[in-house]
Scaffold this motif. Sequence first.
Motif, short mmCIF file in Angstrom:
data_model
loop_
_atom_site.label_atom_id
_atom_site.label_comp_id
_atom_site.label_asym_id
_atom_site.label_seq_id
_atom_site.Cartn_x
_atom_site.Cartn_y
_atom_site.Cartn_z
N ALA A 142 0.83 -1.22 0.00
CA ALA A 142 0.00 0.00 0.00
C ALA A 142 0.86 1.26 0.00
CB ALA A 142 -0.92 -0.01 1.22
N GLN A 143 2.17 1.09 -0.22
CA GLN A 143 3.14 2.20 -0.28
C GLN A 143 3.32 2.90 1.06
OE1 GLN A 143 5.01 2.62 -3.22
NE2 GLN A 143 3.93 0.68 -3.49
N ALA A 144 3.05 2.20 2.15
CA ALA A 144 3.30 2.74 3.48
C ALA A 144 4.73 2.41 3.91
CB ALA A 144 2.31 2.16 4.49
N ARG A 145 5.31 3.26 4.75
CA ARG A 145 6.67 3.06 5.25
C ARG A 145 6.61 2.27 6.55
NH1 ARG A 145 9.65 6.04 9.02
NH2 ARG A 145 11.94 5.94 8.81
N LEU A 146 7.43 1.22 6.65
CA LEU A 146 7.48 0.38 7.83
C LEU A 146 8.93 0.22 8.24
CD1 LEU A 146 6.25 -1.72 9.88
CD2 LEU A 146 6.56 -3.44 8.08
N VAL A 147 9.23 0.50 9.51
CA VAL A 147 10.59 0.35 10.03
C VAL A 147 10.56 -0.64 11.19
CG1 VAL A 147 12.59 1.49 11.05
CG2 VAL A 147 11.17 2.71 9.38
N VAL A 148 11.39 -1.66 11.11
CA VAL A 148 11.50 -2.66 12.17
C VAL A 148 12.95 -2.72 12.63
CG1 VAL A 148 11.23 -5.08 12.80
CG2 VAL A 148 9.58 -4.02 11.26
N THR A 149 13.14 -2.63 13.92
CA THR A 149 14.48 -2.69 14.52
C THR A 149 14.52 -3.80 15.56
OG1 THR A 149 14.69 -0.28 14.25
CG2 THR A 149 16.28 -1.38 15.70
N VAL A 150 15.54 -4.62 15.50
CA VAL A 150 15.74 -5.69 16.47
C VAL A 150 17.13 -5.56 17.06
CG1 VAL A 150 16.06 -8.18 16.76
CG2 VAL A 150 14.09 -7.33 15.48
N GLU A 151 17.20 -5.58 18.37
CA GLU A 151 18.47 -5.54 19.09
C GLU A 151 18.69 -6.89 19.74
OE1 GLU A 151 19.70 -3.66 23.22
OE2 GLU A 151 19.53 -2.08 21.69
N LEU A 152 19.77 -7.56 19.36
CA LEU A 152 20.11 -8.87 19.91
C LEU A 152 21.10 -8.68 21.04
CD1 LEU A 152 20.58 -10.86 16.57
CD2 LEU A 152 18.53 -10.67 17.98
N ASN A 153 20.75 -9.20 22.22
CA ASN A 153 21.58 -9.09 23.41
C ASN A 153 21.82 -10.47 24.00
OD1 ASN A 153 21.70 -6.03 24.01
ND2 ASN A 153 19.53 -6.39 23.64
N PRO A 154 22.93 -10.68 24.68
CA PRO A 154 23.13 -11.96 25.38
C PRO A 154 22.04 -12.22 26.43
CG PRO A 154 25.20 -10.77 25.20
CD PRO A 154 24.11 -9.82 24.76
N GLY A 155 21.45 -11.15 26.93
CA GLY A 155 20.37 -11.31 27.90
C GLY A 155 19.02 -11.40 27.22
N LYS A 156 18.35 -10.27 27.08
CA LYS A 156 17.02 -10.24 26.49
C LYS A 156 17.02 -9.38 25.23
CE LYS A 156 12.18 -9.14 27.52
NZ LYS A 156 11.23 -8.61 28.53
N ASN A 157 16.49 -9.93 24.12
CA ASN A 157 16.40 -9.18 22.89
C ASN A 157 15.28 -8.13 22.99
OD1 ASN A 157 18.38 -10.84 21.83
ND2 ASN A 157 16.90 -12.24 20.89
N ARG A 158 15.43 -7.06 22.21
CA ARG A 158 14.42 -6.01 22.20
C ARG A 158 14.10 -5.63 20.76
NH1 ARG A 158 16.89 -1.61 26.32
NH2 ARG A 158 18.73 -2.02 25.03
N ALA A 159 12.91 -5.03 20.58
CA ALA A 159 12.49 -4.67 19.23
C ALA A 159 11.69 -3.38 19.26
CB ALA A 159 11.65 -5.80 18.62
N ALA A 160 11.66 -2.73 18.10
CA ALA A 160 10.87 -1.51 17.93
C ALA A 160 10.22 -1.53 16.55
CB ALA A 160 11.75 -0.26 18.08
N VAL A 161 9.04 -0.93 16.46
CA VAL A 161 8.32 -0.81 15.19
C VAL A 161 8.07 0.67 14.96
CG1 VAL A 161 6.23 -1.37 13.91
CG2 VAL A 161 7.25 -3.06 15.46
N ASN A 162 8.54 1.17 13.82
CA ASN A 162 8.46 2.60 13.51
C ASN A 162 9.02 3.44 14.66
OD1 ASN A 162 7.35 2.09 10.99
ND2 ASN A 162 5.26 2.13 11.76
N ASP A 163 10.15 2.93 15.20
CA ASP A 163 10.93 3.60 16.25
C ASP A 163 10.20 3.69 17.60
OD1 ASP A 163 13.15 4.08 14.56
OD2 ASP A 163 12.09 5.79 13.68
N VAL A 164 9.18 2.87 17.78
CA VAL A 164 8.49 2.76 19.06
C VAL A 164 8.77 1.37 19.63
CG1 VAL A 164 6.28 2.78 20.28
CG2 VAL A 164 6.67 4.36 18.36
N VAL A 165 9.38 1.32 20.82
CA VAL A 165 9.71 0.03 21.43
C VAL A 165 8.42 -0.75 21.71
CG1 VAL A 165 10.76 -1.09 23.44
CG2 VAL A 165 11.83 0.95 22.44
N VAL A 166 8.41 -2.02 21.35
CA VAL A 166 7.25 -2.87 21.58
C VAL A 166 7.52 -3.79 22.76
CG1 VAL A 166 6.43 -2.77 19.20
CG2 VAL A 166 8.10 -4.51 19.84
N PRO A 167 6.46 -4.21 23.48
CA PRO A 167 6.65 -5.03 24.68
C PRO A 167 7.29 -6.38 24.43
CG PRO A 167 4.45 -4.05 24.63
CD PRO A 167 5.05 -3.83 23.28
N SER A 168 7.03 -6.97 23.26
CA SER A 168 7.55 -8.31 23.01
C SER A 168 8.08 -8.40 21.59
CB SER A 168 6.45 -9.36 23.21
OG SER A 168 5.45 -9.23 22.21
#
Length: 378
Positions: free
Chosen positions: A78-104
């Motif tokens: 639909a020509q929308a912009r989507l940004v996904v970020t994943v941070e891999l850590n030895p402890g707990k991984n984290r993620a963000a969608v459109n630069d907003v951190v998500v709970p899981s």
Amino acid sequence: MYLSKLGLTDVRNHQATQLTLGPGPVVVSGANAQGKTNLVEAIHYLGVGSSHRTSNDRALIRQSAERALIRAEAVTDAQARLVVTVELNPGKNRAAVNDVVVPSMGEAIGLIRMVMLAPEDIALVRGEPNDRRRFLDQLLGSRRASYKGVLADADKALRQRNALLKDARGQAIDEDVLAAYTETWLHHAALVTAARIAGVNALAAPLIEAYGDLVSASPSQDVHRLPTLDYVMATGERITAHSDAALPSARDIQDQLQAALMQKADDERRRGVTLVGPQRDDLFIRLGELPAKDFASHGELWSLALGLKLATVGIIAETGDQPILILDDVFAELDQYRAERLAQRCVDFDQVIMTVATGTPVPVDAPTIMIEGGQVLL
């Protein structure tokens, strides 16, 4: 959907890689062990939440680095912009969608839709049943995110039932507790099996079309020896995909599983493990009337694996954005006929990312990105 930007920070040998991409085919080229597969491995992680080469996330983090960062920007159908970020850590991984951190992580994984074919995927045909079950589960999870929850519930129920059987092996068992665990497991197991059977049925016609197209240019290939898919349940029932017979409902499957459990009750208590259910099912692939695992040539094995992945792209696209197709070192495994057929199909997809070793002919008119030592050469 297509990736417009990809950034890797401390992902394997990529210390700081930034790519700008466009729709259509793109070739990633370089000598062996320079980081081509590491790049597409990162995209695969965004798609399914794991590497296609290892189950250890720590292996994706560059040596001496504390964490790794994968950031992808995509353009949807639909020509929308989507940004996904994943941070891999030895402890707990984290993620963000459109630069907003998500709970899981589950809220970010799978938003970048992708289908990958890599050398390891020949196991889809000649490997173990677990390889084919994983393929089906990834397909269904990419098609509908809710399937991941269904599968997780079934796995949890199975672990609980197996733990009870194992602890009570050779001893008296609490029948009420076993009955409660069994009822929960039967419900979730039937849902998983029904979804897998429906998925196999959906794969049948696209697989035949894709495989037939791939091999039709080869003068040595009998195009009438087309693939057939069967879903083989641990109960012994074999369901042929795309047949005239109606697909079994979850209720029918649950009744069948329950009857099989009754027959194997003594064996289960003696061995301490659940002996029927989706954790023991298999996808059976035939060429003509012969099992492909035992009778297919190397070229046929690759054509079947590629056909399965090409069919998967269309099935996933039915429920949302068309996935990105990733071909990791695939052209090196194909003869000229199949390579040219595959190249012709590449124009049908929003984006195809192909990794090739330096010097490997690729019959595709596409921009080329050179990788050396984990760096992009401009």
